[in-house]
Motif scaffolding. Structure first.
Motif, PDB file in Angstrom:
ATOM      1  N   SER A  14      32.749  33.576  40.278  1.00  0.00           N
ATOM      2  CA  SER A  14      33.684  34.600  39.808  1.00  0.00           C
ATOM      3  C   SER A  14      33.441  35.940  40.507  1.00  0.00           C
ATOM      4  CB  SER A  14      33.621  34.757  38.287  1.00  0.00           C
ATOM      5  OG  SER A  14      32.341  35.128  37.864  1.00  0.00           O
ATOM      6  N   GLU A  15      32.182  36.279  40.784  1.00  0.00           N
ATOM      7  CA  GLU A  15      31.890  37.511  41.527  1.00  0.00           C
ATOM      8  C   GLU A  15      32.449  37.433  42.940  1.00  0.00           C
ATOM      9  OE1 GLU A  15      27.762  39.197  39.609  1.00  0.00           O
ATOM     10  OE2 GLU A  15      27.618  37.494  40.977  1.00  0.00           O
ATOM     11  N   ARG A  17      35.022  35.692  44.000  1.00  0.00           N
ATOM     12  CA  ARG A  17      36.484  35.840  43.928  1.00  0.00           C
ATOM     13  C   ARG A  17      36.883  37.273  43.580  1.00  0.00           C
ATOM     14  NH1 ARG A  17      36.388  30.148  42.053  1.00  0.00           N
ATOM     15  NH2 ARG A  17      37.622  29.007  43.593  1.00  0.00           N
ATOM     16  N   GLU A  18      36.093  37.939  42.762  1.00  0.00           N
ATOM     17  CA  GLU A  18      36.362  39.326  42.400  1.00  0.00           C
ATOM     18  C   GLU A  18      36.270  40.232  43.628  1.00  0.00           C
ATOM     19  OE1 GLU A  18      34.081  42.417  39.585  1.00  0.00           O
ATOM     20  OE2 GLU A  18      34.562  40.499  38.646  1.00  0.00           O
ATOM     21  N   ILE A  19      35.335  39.935  44.509  1.00  0.00           N
ATOM     22  CA  ILE A  19      35.116  40.740  45.715  1.00  0.00           C
ATOM     23  C   ILE A  19      36.149  40.410  46.793  1.00  0.00           C
ATOM     24  CG2 ILE A  19      33.536  41.144  47.656  1.00  0.00           C
ATOM     25  CD1 ILE A  19      31.238  40.640  45.539  1.00  0.00           C
ATOM     26  N   GLY A  21      38.817  38.015  46.620  1.00  0.00           N
ATOM     27  CA  GLY A  21      40.164  37.643  46.209  1.00  0.00           C
ATOM     28  C   GLY A  21      40.270  36.141  46.055  1.00  0.00           C
TER      29      GLY A  21
END
Length: 84
Positions: A14-15, A17-19, A21
């Motif tokens: 999740s981190e 993808r957060e960074i 995209g």
């Protein structure tokens, strides 16, 4: 060997993808296999989108896990800097 980052926890999916995209699960798995920290993922992604990459500044050579994340992102998203 680079051990100064060993105390930082490995980035989670999740981190990542957060960074970066939206990424395919396979790409996230490749990045997770490299075991980078969230800071290393951020550094790699920031560098890919920067002008330093375009000018190939030799004095700013990324290494280790950050370089591996760059390789993965470049192979999966050859036009990352044009995705704006």
């Amino acid at each position: 060997m680079d051990t100064h980052e060993s105390e930082a926890p490995m980035a989670t999916a999740s981190e990542i993808r957060e960074i970066v995209g939206a990424l395919d699960d396979e790409v996230v798995a490749l990045i997770l296999d490299a075991a980078p920290t969230a800071a290393e993922v951020l550094e790699a992604y920031t560098w890919l989108r920067s002008d330093q990459r375009l000018s190939h500044r030799a004095e700013y050579e990324l290494q280790g896990k950050t370089a591996r994340v760059i390789e993965i992102l470049e192979s999966e998203e050859p036009d990352v800097d044009g995705a704006d």
